[in-house]
Design an enzyme around this catalytic site. Sequence first.
Site, short mmCIF file in Angstrom:
data_model
loop_
_atom_site.label_atom_id
_atom_site.label_comp_id
_atom_site.label_asym_id
_atom_site.label_seq_id
_atom_site.Cartn_x
_atom_site.Cartn_y
_atom_site.Cartn_z
N PHE A 34 0.82 -1.21 0.00
CA PHE A 34 0.00 0.00 0.00
C PHE A 34 0.86 1.26 0.00
O PHE A 34 1.79 1.39 0.79
CB PHE A 34 -0.89 0.04 1.24
CG PHE A 34 -2.17 -0.73 1.14
CD1 PHE A 34 -3.32 -0.13 0.67
CD2 PHE A 34 -2.21 -2.06 1.53
CE1 PHE A 34 -4.51 -0.84 0.61
CE2 PHE A 34 -3.40 -2.78 1.47
CZ PHE A 34 -4.56 -2.17 1.01
N ASP A 35 0.49 2.20 -0.84
CA ASP A 35 1.00 3.56 -0.73
C ASP A 35 0.35 4.20 0.49
O ASP A 35 -0.68 3.71 1.00
CB ASP A 35 0.63 4.33 -2.00
CG ASP A 35 0.94 5.81 -1.91
OD1 ASP A 35 2.08 6.16 -1.56
OD2 ASP A 35 0.03 6.61 -2.17
#
Length: 232
Positions: A10-11
């Site tokens: 995940f960013d």
Amino acid sequence: MKQNYSTLLFDADGTLFNYEDSERQALLKTFEHFSIIRDEEDVITGYRLINHELWKKFESGIISLPALRTERFSRLFDSLELQFDPHEFGEIYVQYLGEGKKLLPDAWEIVEKLSASFDLALITNGIAEVQHRRLKASGLIKFFPVVVISEEIGFPKPDPMFFKIALQKLDNLPKENLLIIGDSLTSDIAGGNLSGIDTCWFNPESKKNDTQYIPTYEIKKLTELVTLFSYD
């Protein structure tokens, strides 16, 4: 639809964290700290244009992160005809930015749900001291045993070296077991394309993709992630 993902990358900003809110509050608090009075919307609009341009240069390796942290306020002060130390201002701004723990809608719920079936990692170009504080303050840190921050490893997304190091931290899992989830075409999706890793573009505003980078999947809401996977 591929079902063999074991680890989701995940960013942070714009994917899980409400970066626009954090940025706005940090700017206003810093201006108040220095007793600077200017039209709030002019300041925020001007800053975002400058900051966006400099982050693109950072992604391309044109400017370093320390230089970016000062240069954005140097340019802002020039545009507002203000005489302040951009480095000192930037340091105070970063302190306030680290307080911005507000999440985007459904972020907590989807991360909690997916953490029961997948290993999760956080991959970000954000400033290390800011990201560590926000992860801890928001409580998200408990879901992310692996956190990869460009400032700490010396390479930004989308540089393939960023993802090579990320894979090393993930015990060199096969790339086909990974999925990158992020809102930036030029950082997250480009990084996946350049590194041979599947990607999911989080595009809540239905922006047009006018880049050469093609996501494997595209979603408007984080809750749509569950439709990509089957559960035992």
